[in-house]
Design an enzyme around this catalytic site. Structure first.
Site, mmCIF file in Angstrom:
data_model
loop_
_atom_site.group_PDB
_atom_site.id
_atom_site.type_symbol
_atom_site.label_atom_id
_atom_site.label_comp_id
_atom_site.label_asym_id
_atom_site.label_seq_id
_atom_site.Cartn_x
_atom_site.Cartn_y
_atom_site.Cartn_z
ATOM 1 N N HIS A 367 81.331 36.843 10.333
ATOM 2 C CA HIS A 367 80.645 38.127 10.556
ATOM 3 C C HIS A 367 81.362 39.313 9.935
ATOM 4 C CE1 HIS A 367 77.670 36.739 13.596
ATOM 5 N NE2 HIS A 367 78.626 35.871 13.910
ATOM 6 N N LYS A 559 75.887 52.996 16.137
ATOM 7 C CA LYS A 559 76.669 51.787 15.837
ATOM 8 C C LYS A 559 78.096 52.073 16.280
ATOM 9 C CE LYS A 559 75.255 52.437 11.525
ATOM 10 N NZ LYS A 559 74.711 51.114 11.279
ATOM 11 N N ARG A 560 78.956 51.053 16.345
ATOM 12 C CA ARG A 560 80.354 51.316 16.660
ATOM 13 C C ARG A 560 80.939 52.312 15.670
ATOM 14 N NH1 ARG A 560 83.125 48.132 20.479
ATOM 15 N NH2 ARG A 560 84.895 49.382 19.838
ATOM 16 N N LYS A 565 81.827 52.386 8.403
ATOM 17 C CA LYS A 565 80.429 52.726 8.690
ATOM 18 C C LYS A 565 80.127 54.182 8.327
ATOM 19 C CE LYS A 565 80.209 49.352 12.514
ATOM 20 N NZ LYS A 565 79.106 48.429 12.186
ATOM 21 N N THR A 667 72.329 45.159 12.216
ATOM 22 C CA THR A 667 71.090 44.734 12.874
ATOM 23 C C THR A 667 70.366 45.958 13.445
ATOM 24 O OG1 THR A 667 72.469 44.213 14.789
ATOM 25 C CG2 THR A 667 71.708 42.357 13.458
ATOM 26 N N LYS A 671 66.216 47.149 13.692
ATOM 27 C CA LYS A 671 65.513 47.677 14.873
ATOM 28 C C LYS A 671 64.872 49.020 14.557
ATOM 29 C CE LYS A 671 69.085 45.362 17.475
ATOM 30 N NZ LYS A 671 70.458 45.505 18.020
#
Ligand code: 26V
Length: 825
Positions: A367, A559-560, A565, A667, A671
């Site tokens: 992952h 998100k985290r 990111k 993910t 969504k």
């Protein structure tokens, strides 16, 4: 009539009145209260109990059928299952939501308020844990025999609060007042050894045998959470292990006056399942984390073997035909040497035969490619906690290097040291990634680009050795939770337009494309989006006390928090916009609300500084009358599954802006797009496949590609070039050093600027800034074209079929598990 038919009819036939009576019955006889004095919690408990009557019926029927048919099953080993709330989900999956809603309305209770009583089951960090939860939903929906195995943490991921803009972590106690969706199974307790030493002996036949004398035995108590498939035919289980001390007190120590010592050992054993580890860089608690991993793998394997032996006694020849184990990242990789230990030491099997069974049984999903996230354990720690497993790992490694590697690259020591499970250095380490690849049947990445990088960059030699071992399974999300349950208004519109079968056959949504240009449908679709935004506006007000306008663009990044990111790239752009507005207050701009949700790992200093900076910029911007409310920034505290369910339906824009090559899949991107948000994103992870599916004109892509990132890094990236080369970047970065956002405290935000400049900007924010800023202009231009925007939003919903987790599971079934579905009577 089959049992399934009976239940289906019972569910179909139950009237709101009967459901209401069932709730009242449970209120009285299960919870000892009544309709006049019941608390909110009691109402929720009683409703859950009424619901569970159907769940348990299908659960026992499923277990009976799987046992009778002796089905092959997949066992999903995961240290994390981020389940969120179960009440609404189980009602929806059983087709009872509307019935329950009516029943509760008659009792003067609003179902949405009622389900808000449930604490999230936050037994995961983020994407990896939520993926596991979507996967077990799909497995049950597709009537596949499957068990999820994990840990019954007493405390899930910490609860986040903000104090003067800083993140504060508080313990999460999700089951402090009980949880109606779990069943304790003391009849299936397991004893698990740890610590101690290994004795080498000769058996009666003169063969060398190893006996592990453990230093401690820990008890594993299983808790089963029913996993209700859509339509409720199959109800699988998620089995979570709680650690307990074997004896309440060590009486010898106790009697000799060592009360505290005796108690200490109990406390230590029970600490194992106490708390979920946040993704963190620190070394603290390493030993406990290794024990957590071993504890749940050992319990689960014993559980699987006990079940296998009921049908096959001591005949191991069918084991790998019956049992598939999927390792969710390397966290459960210790299961590989554990199964070897059971087969070789306990079942007296010869090594080669045992190894063949192991390799046929396990598969591994990778992952992440981030080097700091690749697990390694020191040999010293392994020797202390799991001395026999270390020996077994050495033997696996020796045979692998001497036969397989040497056959392919004779005498090449450089390759041997790279592929070895043991890393040499000042401290020798066990590489869990290498162990996972060597011990698995298949290895997969989680999106096309990621799987390609797993082969080319992470494990190129392993790929050369075993080309067929590596594959891709692109992630997916369950449309039951992430559209049907969280966005009821849109779901009803879809039902009306293309029928109600889409929750199990998402390709049906494709038919919505016929309506993409239909003015009436566009209005209905966008009216729903607006209503969802109005609802989120209230949540924002409650949580942050900030007023936002639902007609502004809702731009969401959830998100985290991690540098890769790039929430701080989003922040740079917000500050640039703010500056443009200050320079030109009449600037033509569609009002925009930037909304964040993210937890930072408690030991990740820069991530926490970024949260603080966003909160401080938000304070300033939200209260600056000069900009006429054109820009708002809110950071919602304690981002979690249940909050995501309120944010996602209200998003216009989805921020997916990681540095190319860093986000394995993502993910949340799926969504948000499913709920009609337009993605602004890099060509990273599943964004690439989303863009392919929905069409380039319905997303905004910006930034460097994976190859361009590599080339820039190779050539030598210098963030100062962008600082001096772009007046806006320089001004915004210099702002961090002033006290503009932190009055009287200059320098409080300087760590962010430093990370971009002296820190080398490892995730290339400055290199991508201009392109991102252009992308944001494109978003705005698109939004101004109301019809064009509605069309794009509708097409996002329509074309997301590929990202249904049912499709992911079908890929696992076809490419890895070779599993058959089983109709439950
Ligand atoms: C772990 C760590 C630990 C050390 C500090 C930094 C760090 C950063 C990230 C991670 C994540 C480990 C694995 C993980 O959660 N991966 C996520 O898996 C999702 C499901 O496949 C996928 O969608 C996300 O892109 C991926 O980041």
């Amino acid at each position: 009539m089959t049992k399934a038919k009976e239940t289906e009819m019972a569910i179909g036939k139950i009237t709101p009145k009967q459901f209401k009576e069932s709730i009242i019955k449970h209120l009285n006889s299960t919870f000892g209260t009544d309709i006049n004095k019941a608390s909110k919690k009691a109402w929720w408990n009683a409703t859950s109990a009424a619901l569970n009557e159907f769940v348990y019926d299908r659960l026992s029927q499923t277990q009976k059928t799987h046992f009778e048919k002796d089905t092959r099953a997949v066992h999903y080993f995961s240290l994390e299952f981020l389940m969120g709330r179960l009440t609404g989900n189980n009602l929806h999956n059983l087709g009872l939501f509307e019935t329950a809603k009516k029943a509760l309305t008659e009792l003067d209770i609003d179902i949405n308020t009622l389900v808000d009583e449930e604490e999230d089951m936050a037994l995961g960090n983020g994407g990896l844990g939520r993926l596991a939860a979507c996967f077990i939903d799909s497995l049950a929906t597709m009537e596949l025999p499957a068990i999820g195995y994990g840990i019954h943490y007493e405390h899930g991921l910490f609860r986040q609060e903000f104090k003067d803009g800083h993140q504060i972590e508080r313990p999460d106690s999700w089951r402090e007042y009980g949880n109606p969706f779990e069943i304790r199974r003391p009849e299936s307790i397991q004893d698990i050894p740890v610590y101690g030493y290994v004795e080498t002996k000769f058996n009666d036949a003169g063969k060398v045998v190893k006996e592990w004398h453990p230093g401690r035995i820990i008890k594993g108590v299983p808790w089963d959470v029913p996993v209700v498939g859509y339509s409720g035919k199959t109800v699988n289980v998620l089995r979570l292990w709680e650690s307990r001390a074997t004896n309440f007190f060590n009486w010898d120590v106790f009697n000799s006056g060592g009360y505290h010592d005796a108690h200490k050992e109990n406390v230590e054993s029970e600490t194992i399942s106490k708390v979920l580890y946040p993704n963190d860089e620190t070394d603290a608690g390493k030993e406990l984390r290794l024990i957590q991993q071993y504890f749940f793998c050992a319990c689960s394997l014993k559980d699987i073997i006990r079940r296998y032996k009921r049908a096959h006694a001591d005949d191991w020849s069918n084991f790998s035909a019956q049992v598939a184990v999927q390792l969710n990242d390397t966290h459960p990789a210790i299961a590989i040497p554990e199964l070897m230990r059971i087969l070789v030491d306990r079942a007296d099997m010869d090594w080669d035969q045992a190894w063949k069974i192991c390799r046929e049984t396990f598969s591994y999903t990778n992952h992440t490619l981030l080097p700091e996230a690749l697990e390694k354990w020191s040999v010293r720690l392994f020797e202390k906690v799991l001395p026999r497993h270390l020996e077994i790992i050495y033997e696996i490694n020796r045979r692998f290097l001497e036969s397989e590697v040497d056959a392919k690259w004779p005498g090449d020591n450089a390759i041997k040291s790279k592929l070895s499970i043991i890393e040499e250095g000042h401290e020798r380490m066990v590489r869990m990634g290498n162990l996972s690849v060597i011990g698995s049947n298949k290895v997969n990445g989680v999106a096309e680009v990621h799987s390609a990088l797993v082969k080319s960059d992470l494990f190129p030699e392993f790929n050369a050795l075993w080309t067929d071992k590596f594959t891709n399974v692109t992630n997916g999300v369950t449309p039951r939770r992430w559209l049907k349950a969280c966005n009821p208004a849109l779901s009803k519109l879809i039902d009306k337009t293309v029928g109600d079968q889409w929750p199990t056959n998402q390709e049906i949504l494709r038919d919505l494309d016929k309506k993409a240009d239909d003015a009436k449908f566009q209005k209905a679709y966008m009216d729903i989006k607006h209503e969802n935004k109005v609802a989120l506006t209230k949540v924002i007000k409650e949580l942050t006390d900030v007023d936002v306008d639902p007609s502004a663009i809702f731009d969401i990044q959830i998100k985290r928090l991690h540098e890769y990111k790039r929430q701080h790239l989003n922040l740079l752009h917000i500050m640039a916009l703010y500056r443009r507005l200050l320079q030109n207050p009449t600037m033509d701009m569609v009002p925009r609300v930037f909304i964040f949700g993210a937890k930072a790992a408690p030991g990740y200093k820069l991530a926490k500084d970024i949260i603080y900076a966003i909160n401080k910029v938000a304070d300033k911007v939200n209260n600056d009358e000069r900009i006429g409310g054109k820009l708002k920034v809110v950071f919602l505290p304690n981002y979690r599954v249940s909050l995501a369910e309120k944010m996602i339906p209200a998003a216009d824009v989805s921020e997916q802006i990681s540095t190319a090559g860093k986000e394995a899949s993502g993910t949340g991107n799926m969504k948000l797009a499913l709920n009609g948000a337009i993605t602004i994103g890099t060509l990273d992870g599943a964004n690439i496949e989303i863009a392919e599916e929905v069409g380039e004109e319905n997303v905004v892509i910006f930034g460097l590609t994976v190859d361009e990132v590599k080339a820039l890094k190779k050539q030598g990236y210098n963030p100062w070039d962008y600082y001096y080369g772009n007046e806006e970047i320089k001004a915004v970065l210099d702002w961090f050093d002033t006290d503009y956002f932190t009055p009287g405290k200059p320098g409080e935000l300087s760590s962010i600027k430093n990370s971009f400049l002296d820190g080398g900007d490892p995730y290339l924010c400055l290199a991508d800034f201009e392109s991102y800023s252009e992308g944001q202009k494109e978003i705005e231009a698109k939004y101004k074209d109301k019809k064009g925007w509605a069309r794009s939003a509708i097409l996002n919903t329509a074309y997301m079929g590929k990202f249904n987790s049912d499709r992911s599971i079908q890929d696992y079934v076809d490419r890895i598990w070779k599993l058959k579905s089983c109709t439950v009577k």
